[in-house]
Design a protein around this motif. Structure first.
Motif, PDB file in Angstrom:
ATOM      1  N   SER A  42      10.630  -1.580   4.060  1.00 13.30           N
ATOM      2  CA  SER A  42      10.763  -2.598   3.028  1.00 13.30           C
ATOM      3  C   SER A  42      10.727  -4.000   3.633  1.00 13.30           C
ATOM      4  O   SER A  42      10.086  -4.902   3.089  1.00 13.30           O
ATOM      5  CB  SER A  42      12.066  -2.395   2.262  1.00 13.30           C
ATOM      6  OG  SER A  42      12.302  -3.437   1.349  1.00 13.30           O
ATOM      7  N   THR A  62      12.931   3.595  -2.922  1.00 14.69           N
ATOM      8  CA  THR A  62      13.459   2.462  -2.152  1.00 14.69           C
ATOM      9  C   THR A  62      12.816   1.149  -2.593  1.00 14.69           C
ATOM     10  O   THR A  62      13.508   0.152  -2.856  1.00 14.69           O
ATOM     11  CB  THR A  62      13.212   2.659  -0.647  1.00 14.69           C
ATOM     12  OG1 THR A  62      13.871   3.855  -0.220  1.00 14.69           O
ATOM     13  CG2 THR A  62      13.740   1.481   0.154  1.00 14.69           C
ATOM     14  N   ARG A  82       7.981  -6.918   2.778  1.00 15.03           N
ATOM     15  CA  ARG A  82       8.382  -8.247   2.306  1.00 15.03           C
ATOM     16  C   ARG A  82       7.870  -9.342   3.240  1.00 15.03           C
ATOM     17  O   ARG A  82       7.501 -10.428   2.791  1.00 15.03           O
ATOM     18  CB  ARG A  82       9.894  -8.321   2.159  1.00 15.03           C
ATOM     19  CG  ARG A  82      10.420  -7.470   1.006  1.00 15.03           C
ATOM     20  CD  ARG A  82      11.820  -7.861   0.594  1.00 15.03           C
ATOM     21  NE  ARG A  82      12.230  -7.098  -0.564  1.00 15.03           N
ATOM     22  CZ  ARG A  82      11.868  -7.361  -1.805  1.00 15.03           C
ATOM     23  NH1 ARG A  82      11.067  -8.389  -2.052  1.00 15.03           N
ATOM     24  NH2 ARG A  82      12.295  -6.624  -2.811  1.00 15.03           N
ATOM     25  N   GLU A  92      14.092  -2.296  -5.151  1.00 15.43           N
ATOM     26  CA  GLU A  92      14.049  -3.697  -4.734  1.00 15.43           C
ATOM     27  C   GLU A  92      13.127  -4.529  -5.617  1.00 15.43           C
ATOM     28  O   GLU A  92      12.770  -5.650  -5.281  1.00 15.43           O
ATOM     29  CB  GLU A  92      13.619  -3.793  -3.270  1.00 15.43           C
ATOM     30  CG  GLU A  92      14.602  -3.127  -2.324  1.00 15.43           C
ATOM     31  CD  GLU A  92      14.354  -3.482  -0.876  1.00 15.43           C
ATOM     32  OE1 GLU A  92      13.672  -4.490  -0.623  1.00 15.43           O
ATOM     33  OE2 GLU A  92      14.836  -2.753   0.000  1.00 15.43           O
ATOM     34  N   LYS A 113      14.436   1.085   4.811  1.00 18.65           N
ATOM     35  CA  LYS A 113      14.765  -0.341   4.747  1.00 18.65           C
ATOM     36  C   LYS A 113      13.920  -1.162   5.721  1.00 18.65           C
ATOM     37  O   LYS A 113      13.579  -2.312   5.459  1.00 18.65           O
ATOM     38  CB  LYS A 113      16.252  -0.548   5.046  1.00 18.65           C
ATOM     39  CG  LYS A 113      17.173  -0.094   3.919  1.00 18.65           C
ATOM     40  CD  LYS A 113      16.993  -0.945   2.674  1.00 18.65           C
ATOM     41  CE  LYS A 113      17.978  -0.554   1.589  1.00 18.65           C
ATOM     42  NZ  LYS A 113      17.791  -1.349   0.355  1.00 18.65           N
TER      43      LYS A 113
END
Length: 222
Positions: A107, A18, A111, A22, A104
């Motif tokens: 993630s 994953t 971030r 990205e 997600k």
């Protein structure tokens, strides 16, 4: 660059795929000792740390990371009760996520940590008692001596310093410091405030720098 310390190979693979998709560079460790060895070899932007590891558990590994690295730590736990979450944050974790989690969402949290690490909330020095807060150069002095703050503790203090005298709610601090609100946990704010007070206050039980305003939030002292 992200380091995953997780004994479950399936979870490591899913997270690696994953995050790699990205554009993140990901390194893996199956034990805490392997993770510490990698941290000794290179610098990581974020560490994803499982709480239930074979041998030395995640609490112990997190404390060890905090002695040698400023990298933000996201604790991964299958136990989401208050005691375990708070214990992990007290050990030095910056954030936590409970299993099972959506890749997600993880993630997004990573971030958010990366964005806040690059941001500067204020540019001028703020003086509170014997504390000199210099957000522009990442330095906090107490009676002229530099304090050893984590990135999250520094960011939290800097956000309060950016609005001296104003009360910031826990929700505002979640948004400003951690970069998210709707899936945030206000325990993050309270635990980090306690950790911060141990370093900046003369008497953490009677704070004069980071003031609690009951029912509202926190503000910087004058």
């Amino acid at each position: 660059m992200v380091l995953i310390i997780e004994d479950d190979a399936r979870i490591r693979r899913v997270v690696n795929l994953t995050l790699s998709a990205e554009g993140m560079e990901v390194h893996e460790a199956a034990t805490g000792e392997e993770g510490l060895a990698l941290l000794g070899q290179r610098s990581f932007d974020v560490v994803l740390l499982d709480l239930m590891l074979p041998g030395r558990d995640g609490f112990d590994i997190c404390r060890e990371i905090r002695r040698t690295s400023e990298a933000p730590v996201i604790m991964v736990t299958a136990r989401s009760d208050s005691h375990d979450v708070v214990a992990g944050l007290e050990a030095g974790a910056d954030d936590y996520i409970s299993k099972p989690f959506v890749a997600k969402e993880l993630s997004a949290r990573i971030r958010a940590l990366l964005r806040r690490s690059a941001a500067s909330p204020a540019q001028r020095n703020v003086i509170v008692g014997d504390l000199d807060i210099a957000p522009h150069n990442g330095l906090v002095l107490k009676a002229g001596v530099p304090l050893d703050l984590t990135k999250t503790e520094f960011r939290l203090l800097s956000e309060l310093a950016s609005t001296p005298g104003r009360v910031l709610s826990r929700e505002e601090l979640l948004e400003r410091v951690w970069g998210y609100d709707y899936f945030g946990d206000i325990r993050l704010v309270d635990v980090h405030i306690r950790r911060l007070r141990k370093k900046v206050e003369i008497d953490p039980t009677n704070p004069a720098v980071v003031i609690t305003v009951r029912g509202m939030g926190y503000r910087l002292g004058t």
